[in-house]
Design an enzyme around this catalytic site. Structure first.
Site, short mmCIF file in Angstrom:
data_model
loop_
_atom_site.label_atom_id
_atom_site.label_comp_id
_atom_site.label_asym_id
_atom_site.label_seq_id
_atom_site.Cartn_x
_atom_site.Cartn_y
_atom_site.Cartn_z
N ASP A 107 -9.82 0.85 7.65
CA ASP A 107 -9.03 0.16 7.03
C ASP A 107 -10.81 0.38 6.01
O ASP A 107 -11.12 -0.16 5.56
CB ASP A 107 -9.29 -1.16 7.27
CG ASP A 107 -7.55 -0.98 5.84
OD1 ASP A 107 -7.57 -0.71 5.12
OD2 ASP A 107 -6.62 -2.45 6.63
N SER B 195 0.56 -1.11 0.07
CA SER B 195 -0.25 0.28 0.23
C SER B 195 0.51 0.66 0.10
O SER B 195 1.51 1.29 0.92
CB SER B 195 -0.89 -0.26 1.53
OG SER B 195 -1.37 -1.12 1.56
N ARG C 139 -9.29 0.38 2.41
CA ARG C 139 -8.40 0.04 1.36
C ARG C 139 -9.13 -1.31 0.28
O ARG C 139 -9.71 -2.39 0.78
CB ARG C 139 -6.87 -0.81 1.74
CG ARG C 139 -5.82 0.71 1.74
CD ARG C 139 -4.44 -0.55 2.47
NE ARG C 139 -5.35 -1.16 3.54
CZ ARG C 139 -3.82 -1.41 4.61
NH1 ARG C 139 -2.75 -1.26 4.39
NH2 ARG C 139 -4.46 -2.14 5.68
N GLY D 44 -2.25 6.03 4.13
CA GLY D 44 -2.92 5.82 5.09
C GLY D 44 -4.13 4.57 5.20
O GLY D 44 -5.46 4.77 5.66
#
Length: 219
Positions: A141, A66, A143, A108
């Site tokens: 999170d 990431s 993602r 982030g």
């Protein structure tokens, strides 16, 4: 009516998913890679897979990394991201083949650079990384790994040995049709600046970080 059908036709032909755009040699301090660039038509992000050696379809050593500007570029010790990226690139070179998929748009844990910096400011005031995101009204999170799975499929990969301490990455790849034959630890020695952050990842986000046991009561 004809105009409306034309508009609908344009909409239906809109591209989706990851499109391979470029493939170029990329010599690095770790070894020689091929940088294969993709455009994620769904999110608008530009992605890159760093491929070393001749990869097969099964049990390919892979890191899904990431994006982390502060760690990867600035050498921040607030996290272990920069060291993990370097370790992963060294590992695939040592293996003789492998892939590092560098996932942009993941800054982030998906909240973006400025929001991450705001969360870091709250952490400096005493919140942990989970509490800081929630205090900003943001997900812990955000993602998504769908594009990573698309990139791996485009590269002909069916199963991976995944360099990660995060069980959610494994779950996400399997959910998107990429088998995970093994989860390979990517453990970085903690320092005073990131030990609290790493403990939070282990205790509140289920990251597999057994090496923290040695320092759990010493820092």
């Amino acid at each position: 009516m004809t105009e409306n059908l034309g508009v609908l036709g344009k909409k239906s032909s809109r591209r989706s998913g990851a499109e391979r755009v470029v493939n170029t040699p990329l010599p690095t301090v770790y070894g020689k890679f091929q940088a294969i660039g993709y455009l994620d038509h769904d999110r608008g992000d530009e992605q890159v897979a760093l491929v070393h050696g001749e990869i097969g379809a099964e049990n390919v050593l892979v890191r899904l990394h990431s994006e982390c500007l502060t760690g990867d570029a600035f050498g921040s010790q607030h996290c272990e991201c920069g060291d993990q990226l370097a370790s992963a690139m060294r590992a695939v070179v040592a293996e003789g083949s492998g892939i590092v998929v560098y996932l942009r748009g993941h800054e982030g844990r998906g909240i973006g650079l400025l929001a991450k910096l705001r969360a870091m400011a709250l952490q400096a005031e005493g919140l942990d990384t989970v509490e800081a995101n929630l205090a900003l009204g943001l997900p812990v999170d955000a993602r998504d790994y769908g594009v990573a799975a698309q990139i791996l499929r485009d590269l002909g990969v069916r199963s991976v040995r995944l360099m990660s301490n995060n069980p959610r990455k494994r779950e996400a790849l399997v959910r998107h049709g990429i088998q995970v034959a093994e989860q390979v630890p990517l453990l970085i020695e903690p320092c005073e600046s990131n030990i609290t952050y790493l403990r939070t990842k282990r205790e509140r986000m289920d990251h597999i970080l057994p090496h923290l046991d040695a320092v759990a009561h010493g820092s």
